[in-house]
Design an enzyme around this catalytic site. Structure first.
Site, PDB file in Angstrom:
ATOM      1  N   ALA A  25      41.766  44.310  47.978  1.00 24.47           N
ATOM      2  CA  ALA A  25      40.654  44.926  48.697  1.00 24.47           C
ATOM      3  C   ALA A  25      39.744  43.896  49.368  1.00 24.47           C
ATOM      4  CB  ALA A  25      39.849  45.786  47.731  1.00 24.47           C
ATOM      5  N   GLN A 102      47.904  45.537  47.918  1.00 27.51           N
ATOM      6  CA  GLN A 102      47.377  46.598  47.059  1.00 27.51           C
ATOM      7  C   GLN A 102      46.530  47.564  47.885  1.00 27.51           C
ATOM      8  OE1 GLN A 102      45.812  43.325  44.332  1.00 27.51           O
ATOM      9  NE2 GLN A 102      46.149  44.972  42.887  1.00 27.51           N
ATOM     10  N   ASP A 105      44.575  50.820  53.306  1.00 27.41           N
ATOM     11  CA  ASP A 105      43.845  51.090  54.543  1.00 27.41           C
ATOM     12  C   ASP A 105      44.663  50.957  55.824  1.00 27.41           C
ATOM     13  OD1 ASP A 105      43.996  48.259  54.931  1.00 27.41           O
ATOM     14  OD2 ASP A 105      42.091  47.969  53.884  1.00 27.41           O
ATOM     15  N   HIS A 122      50.303  50.438  46.584  1.00 24.58           N
ATOM     16  CA  HIS A 122      49.493  51.594  46.168  1.00 24.58           C
ATOM     17  C   HIS A 122      49.446  52.681  47.230  1.00 24.58           C
ATOM     18  CE1 HIS A 122      47.326  48.652  43.219  1.00 24.58           C
ATOM     19  NE2 HIS A 122      48.520  49.014  42.811  1.00 24.58           N
ATOM     20  N   CYS A 130      52.856  65.926  50.178  1.00 31.22           N
ATOM     21  CA  CYS A 130      53.035  67.044  49.249  1.00 31.22           C
ATOM     22  C   CYS A 130      53.672  66.515  47.971  1.00 31.22           C
ATOM     23  CB  CYS A 130      53.906  68.120  49.885  1.00 31.22           C
ATOM     24  SG  CYS A 130      54.353  69.406  48.699  1.00 31.22           S
ATOM     25  N   SER A 196      42.112  39.406  46.016  1.00 37.46           N
ATOM     26  CA  SER A 196      42.486  40.269  44.893  1.00 37.46           C
ATOM     27  C   SER A 196      41.919  39.698  43.605  1.00 37.46           C
ATOM     28  CB  SER A 196      44.005  40.395  44.764  1.00 37.46           C
ATOM     29  OG  SER A 196      44.311  41.159  43.602  1.00 37.46           O
TER      30      SER A 196
HETATM   31  P1  NAD Z   1      39.301  44.350  43.549  1.00 37.08           P
HETATM   32  O1  NAD Z   1      38.175  45.177  44.045  1.00 37.08           O
HETATM   33  O2  NAD Z   1      39.683  44.406  42.132  1.00 37.08           O
HETATM   34  O3  NAD Z   1      39.034  42.805  43.876  1.00 37.08           O
HETATM   35  C1  NAD Z   1      38.705  42.342  45.142  1.00 37.08           C
HETATM   36  C2  NAD Z   1      38.510  40.829  45.035  1.00 37.08           C
HETATM   37  O4  NAD Z   1      38.275  40.327  46.337  1.00 37.08           O
HETATM   38  C3  NAD Z   1      37.340  40.421  44.155  1.00 37.08           C
HETATM   39  O5  NAD Z   1      37.736  39.384  43.288  1.00 37.08           O
HETATM   40  C4  NAD Z   1      36.270  39.939  45.159  1.00 37.08           C
HETATM   41  O6  NAD Z   1      35.507  38.887  44.674  1.00 37.08           O
HETATM   42  C5  NAD Z   1      37.136  39.462  46.291  1.00 37.08           C
HETATM   43  N1  NAD Z   1      36.532  39.564  47.623  1.00 37.08           N
HETATM   44  C6  NAD Z   1      35.763  40.542  48.111  1.00 37.08           C
HETATM   45  N2  NAD Z   1      35.480  40.306  49.412  1.00 37.08           N
HETATM   46  C7  NAD Z   1      36.069  39.123  49.724  1.00 37.08           C
HETATM   47  C8  NAD Z   1      36.147  38.340  50.916  1.00 37.08           C
HETATM   48  N3  NAD Z   1      35.551  38.716  52.044  1.00 37.08           N
HETATM   49  N4  NAD Z   1      36.861  37.195  50.874  1.00 37.08           N
HETATM   50  C9  NAD Z   1      37.464  36.768  49.736  1.00 37.08           C
HETATM   51  N5  NAD Z   1      37.425  37.484  48.583  1.00 37.08           N
HETATM   52  C10 NAD Z   1      36.742  38.641  48.587  1.00 37.08           C
HETATM   53  O7  NAD Z   1      40.517  44.725  44.469  1.00 37.08           O
HETATM   54  P2  NAD Z   1      42.049  44.636  44.163  1.00 37.08           P
HETATM   55  O8  NAD Z   1      42.389  43.435  43.361  1.00 37.08           O
HETATM   56  O9  NAD Z   1      42.686  44.836  45.460  1.00 37.08           O
HETATM   57  O10 NAD Z   1      42.409  45.864  43.207  1.00 37.08           O
HETATM   58  C11 NAD Z   1      41.774  47.100  43.094  1.00 37.08           C
HETATM   59  C12 NAD Z   1      42.441  48.290  43.747  1.00 37.08           C
HETATM   60  O11 NAD Z   1      41.593  48.722  44.765  1.00 37.08           O
HETATM   61  C13 NAD Z   1      43.729  48.111  44.451  1.00 37.08           C
HETATM   62  O12 NAD Z   1      44.664  48.726  43.689  1.00 37.08           O
HETATM   63  C14 NAD Z   1      43.605  48.859  45.794  1.00 37.08           C
HETATM   64  O13 NAD Z   1      44.568  49.883  45.855  1.00 37.08           O
HETATM   65  C15 NAD Z   1      42.276  49.487  45.752  1.00 37.08           C
HETATM   66  N6  NAD Z   1      41.391  49.437  46.919  1.00 37.08           N
HETATM   67  C16 NAD Z   1      41.846  49.275  48.179  1.00 37.08           C
HETATM   68  C17 NAD Z   1      40.953  49.204  49.249  1.00 37.08           C
HETATM   69  C18 NAD Z   1      41.500  49.033  50.648  1.00 37.08           C
HETATM   70  O14 NAD Z   1      42.579  49.527  50.943  1.00 37.08           O
HETATM   71  N7  NAD Z   1      40.780  48.335  51.527  1.00 37.08           N
HETATM   72  C19 NAD Z   1      39.590  49.282  49.029  1.00 37.08           C
HETATM   73  C20 NAD Z   1      39.133  49.470  47.710  1.00 37.08           C
HETATM   74  C21 NAD Z   1      40.044  49.541  46.665  1.00 37.08           C
END
Ligand code: NAD
Length: 251
Positions: A25, A102, A105, A122, A130, A196
């Protein structure tokens, strides 16, 4: 941990020919999509409806779709940022083999990566599927139907539950996508992890597998991750600023 001088990491990238990206994310926060765990993240603002609740409770489905309709316009309007574009650059340079994400979007595809190179662990929030027959419609259409009064829309082909095509907590991961991700990880020469927290399994074990198979592991993240200790380098910073310096011709 390295801060500003990225010459070593840039050298690794220039010397690599089978890079696999792994994004979370964090790569999309600079596109205005909040991550999950930050203080203003999704979890701070919403009740989580897990898969079991979605399939067993009409109230759960209604709540899930209510949240979806609220979040969809911002998700739809988001544009790829310089971090996404840097991965597309690496692909054009012939260095990027696959991008495991992960994220849900769709911004990697919109930044110019071919869809068959993007492995969405994901799923995607751009469509609804469906749960019975697998038929898909766009999220635009699904959200229009919710707003028009179908509080938890059903499939028009078979009457099954329509659900955003993302993997919820408790929902099985897509086996074929996971297998392709494992294969890409085992075959890559450099694994570039960006944005991540690496705390969600089994996704986090993919970079670990790449490292065990002999690849370099490079992590770009705002904060510490559990894999920092085995990484060849950790760059602490904003992905939108760091990635163009690693990937771009101007670096
Ligand atoms: P997470 O929220 O667990 O971690 C995000 C990480 O990125 C954090 O460690 C944070 O410090 C870091 N971060 C945030 N902004 C940053 C930047 N600009 N530059 C560098 N690092 C940055 O997210 P995750 O590990 O992807 O896992 C959580 C779940 O969230 C995933 O399974 C995903 O499906 C879902 N998710 C996806 C989205 C999306 O599609 N954009 C948004 C929210 C959640």
């Amino acid at each position: 941990m390295r801060q500003m001088d990225l010459a070593t990491e840039r050298g690794w990238i220039v010397g690599a020919s089978r890079i696999v990206g792994f994004t979370g994310a964090g790569i999309s926060t600079e596109s205005g999509i909040p991550d999950f765990r930050s203080p203003d993240g999704v979890w701070a603002r919403n009740r989580i409806v897990d898969f079991q609740e979605f399939v067993s409770s009409e109230d759960g489905r209604v709540e899930y779709w209510r949240q979806k309709v609220v979040s969809w316009p911002a998700m739809r309007a988001a544009e790829p940022n310089s971090g996404h574009l840097a991965f597309a650059d690496l692909y054009r340079q012939g260095r990027l083999d696959a991008l495991v994400t992960q994220n849900i979007d769709g911004l990697h595809q919109r930044s110019g990566l071919p869809a068959d190179r993007v492995l969405e662990l994901h799923g995607t929030t751009t469509e609804a599927a469906c749960l019975s027959c697998g038929d898909r419609i766009s999220s635009d259409e699904a959200c229009r139907r919710v707003e028009a009064g179908e509080r938890a829309p059903r499939c028009r082909l078979c009457g099954g539950f329509l659900k955003p095509a993302t993997i919820s907590f408790g929902q099985p991961m897509p086996v074929d996508v996971m297998e392709r991700a494992w294969r890409a990880a085992r075959n890559c020469d450099l694994m570039l992890v960006v944005g991540s927290s690496l705390v969600v399994e089994p996704a986090a074990s993919i970079p670990r597998a790449a490292k065990s198979a002999g690849a370099r592991l490079l992590i770009v993240n705002r904060e510490r991750t559990p894999l920092d200790g085995i990484a060849d380098s950790v760059v602490r910073g904003e992905s939108g600023a760091v990635l163009p310096r690693l990937a771009g011709a101007s670096a």
